[in-house]
Design a protein around this motif. Sequence first.
Motif, PDB file in Angstrom:
ATOM      1  N   UNK A   1       0.837  -1.185   0.000  1.00 34.95           N
ATOM      2  CA  UNK A   1       0.000   0.000   0.000  1.00 34.95           C
ATOM      3  C   UNK A   1       0.876   1.241   0.000  1.00 34.95           C
ATOM      4  N   UNK A   2       0.547   2.200  -0.836  1.00 39.15           N
ATOM      5  CA  UNK A   2       1.299   3.450  -0.914  1.00 39.15           C
ATOM      6  C   UNK A   2       0.335   4.602  -0.706  1.00 39.15           C
ATOM      7  N   UNK A   3       0.535   5.319   0.394  1.00 37.25           N
ATOM      8  CA  UNK A   3      -0.318   6.461   0.728  1.00 37.25           C
ATOM      9  C   UNK A   3       0.297   7.746   0.195  1.00 37.25           C
ATOM     10  N   UNK A   4      -0.552   8.650  -0.231  1.00 36.79           N
ATOM     11  CA  UNK A   4      -0.087   9.939  -0.733  1.00 36.79           C
ATOM     12  C   UNK A   4      -1.163  10.989  -0.508  1.00 36.79           C
ATOM     13  N   UNK A   5      -0.780  12.247  -0.743  1.00 35.30           N
ATOM     14  CA  UNK A   5      -1.749  13.331  -0.660  1.00 35.30           C
ATOM     15  C   UNK A   5      -1.638  14.203   0.571  1.00 35.30           C
ATOM     16  N   UNK A   6      -0.748  13.850   1.484  1.00 31.86           N
ATOM     17  CA  UNK A   6      -0.580  14.672   2.669  1.00 31.86           C
ATOM     18  C   UNK A   6       0.076  15.992   2.339  1.00 31.86           C
ATOM     19  N   UNK A   7       0.099  16.877   3.337  1.00 31.70           N
ATOM     20  CA  UNK A   7       0.726  18.171   3.132  1.00 31.70           C
ATOM     21  C   UNK A   7       0.400  19.120   4.252  1.00 31.70           C
ATOM     22  N   UNK A   8       0.695  20.380   4.021  1.00 26.40           N
ATOM     23  CA  UNK A   8       0.440  21.447   4.984  1.00 26.40           C
ATOM     24  C   UNK A   8      -0.772  22.244   4.521  1.00 26.40           C
TER      25      UNK A   8
ATOM     26  N   UNK B   1      -7.928  18.348   2.374  1.00 25.64           N
ATOM     27  CA  UNK B   1      -6.938  17.507   1.718  1.00 25.64           C
ATOM     28  C   UNK B   1      -7.606  16.204   1.318  1.00 25.64           C
ATOM     29  N   UNK B   2      -7.086  15.587   0.282  1.00 23.08           N
ATOM     30  CA  UNK B   2      -7.570  14.277  -0.139  1.00 23.08           C
ATOM     31  C   UNK B   2      -6.401  13.306  -0.159  1.00 23.08           C
ATOM     32  N   UNK B   3      -6.482  12.307   0.702  1.00 24.85           N
ATOM     33  CA  UNK B   3      -5.463  11.277   0.736  1.00 24.85           C
ATOM     34  C   UNK B   3      -5.849  10.128  -0.182  1.00 24.85           C
ATOM     35  N   UNK B   4      -4.842   9.510  -0.782  1.00 23.05           N
ATOM     36  CA  UNK B   4      -5.061   8.342  -1.621  1.00 23.05           C
ATOM     37  C   UNK B   4      -4.196   7.196  -1.120  1.00 23.05           C
ATOM     38  N   UNK B   5      -4.674   6.001  -1.305  1.00 24.01           N
ATOM     39  CA  UNK B   5      -3.932   4.797  -0.927  1.00 24.01           C
ATOM     40  C   UNK B   5      -4.043   3.823  -2.095  1.00 24.01           C
ATOM     41  N   UNK B   6      -2.943   3.633  -2.789  1.00 22.79           N
ATOM     42  CA  UNK B   6      -2.915   2.760  -3.954  1.00 22.79           C
ATOM     43  C   UNK B   6      -2.332   1.402  -3.569  1.00 22.79           C
ATOM     44  N   UNK B   7      -3.019   0.352  -3.966  1.00 23.46           N
ATOM     45  CA  UNK B   7      -2.565  -1.003  -3.672  1.00 23.46           C
ATOM     46  C   UNK B   7      -1.913  -1.616  -4.904  1.00 23.46           C
TER      47      UNK B   7
ATOM     48  N   UNK C   1      -8.029   3.550  -2.391  1.00 27.49           N
ATOM     49  CA  UNK C   1      -8.930   4.036  -1.351  1.00 27.49           C
ATOM     50  C   UNK C   1      -8.604   5.503  -1.109  1.00 27.49           C
ATOM     51  N   UNK C   2      -9.617   6.279  -0.809  1.00 23.60           N
ATOM     52  CA  UNK C   2      -9.453   7.718  -0.617  1.00 23.60           C
ATOM     53  C   UNK C   2      -9.958   8.142   0.755  1.00 23.60           C
ATOM     54  N   UNK C   3      -9.406   9.225   1.237  1.00 17.41           N
ATOM     55  CA  UNK C   3      -9.921   9.867   2.443  1.00 17.41           C
ATOM     56  C   UNK C   3     -10.011  11.361   2.159  1.00 17.41           C
ATOM     57  N   UNK C   4     -11.217  11.841   1.971  1.00 20.69           N
ATOM     58  CA  UNK C   4     -11.461  13.266   1.786  1.00 20.69           C
ATOM     59  C   UNK C   4     -11.586  13.904   3.154  1.00 20.69           C
TER      60      UNK C   4
ATOM     61  N   UNK D   1      -0.743   9.876   8.642  1.00 15.88           N
ATOM     62  CA  UNK D   1      -1.911   9.075   8.292  1.00 15.88           C
ATOM     63  C   UNK D   1      -1.464   7.820   7.556  1.00 15.88           C
ATOM     64  N   UNK D   2      -2.000   6.687   7.996  1.00 18.83           N
ATOM     65  CA  UNK D   2      -1.669   5.393   7.420  1.00 18.83           C
ATOM     66  C   UNK D   2      -2.910   4.728   6.852  1.00 18.83           C
ATOM     67  N   UNK D   3      -2.765   4.106   5.695  1.00 19.65           N
ATOM     68  CA  UNK D   3      -3.840   3.262   5.200  1.00 19.65           C
ATOM     69  C   UNK D   3      -3.471   1.815   5.501  1.00 19.65           C
ATOM     70  N   UNK D   4      -4.483   0.975   5.613  1.00 23.51           N
ATOM     71  CA  UNK D   4      -4.259  -0.410   5.973  1.00 23.51           C
ATOM     72  C   UNK D   4      -5.385  -1.276   5.446  1.00 23.51           C
TER      73      UNK D   4
END
Length: 120
Positions: free
Chosen positions: A4-11, A18-24, A77-80, A92-95
Motif C-alpha cells: 500500500x502506498x499512501x499519498x496526498x498529505x501536506x500542509x 486535503x484528499x489522501x489516496x492509498x494505492x494497492x 482508497x481515498x480519504x477526503x 496518516x496510514x492506510x491499511x
Amino acid sequence: QVQLVASGGGLVQAGGSLRLSCAASGRTYYTMGWFRQAPGKEREFVAAISWSGGTTYYADSVKGRFTISRDNARNTVYLQMDSLKPEDTAVYYCAGARVRSTTPSEYNVWGQGTQVTVSS
C-alpha cells in the motif's frame, strides 16, 4: 503480498481540505482503513470501508468532516478531509484487513504513512 502506498498529505490551514489516496499493488483487502498517529500518541482509528463501499465507519472526532471511499477497479482508497483542525495533524496510514474491524491489530498490511499538518 499486497503493498500500500499512501499519498496526498501536506500542509494546510485550519478549515482547509486535503484528499489522501492509498494505492494497492494488487487487489485491495476486504476492509480498508485509515489510521493516524500524532507525536507522542498511540495510533488511532480514523475511518474504514467495506469491500462494496456500502458500509463505512468513522471515529467520532472526524465524523461529518471526513469521507472514506474506494475504487476497486483502480485498487485505490481515498480519504477526503474537510474542515481540518490543528488536532488532525498526524501521520496518516492506510491499511487492509480481511475482516470488518476498526482495531489496528486486526489489519494485515500497512502503507508507509503520509504527513498531514494543519496550521492554526
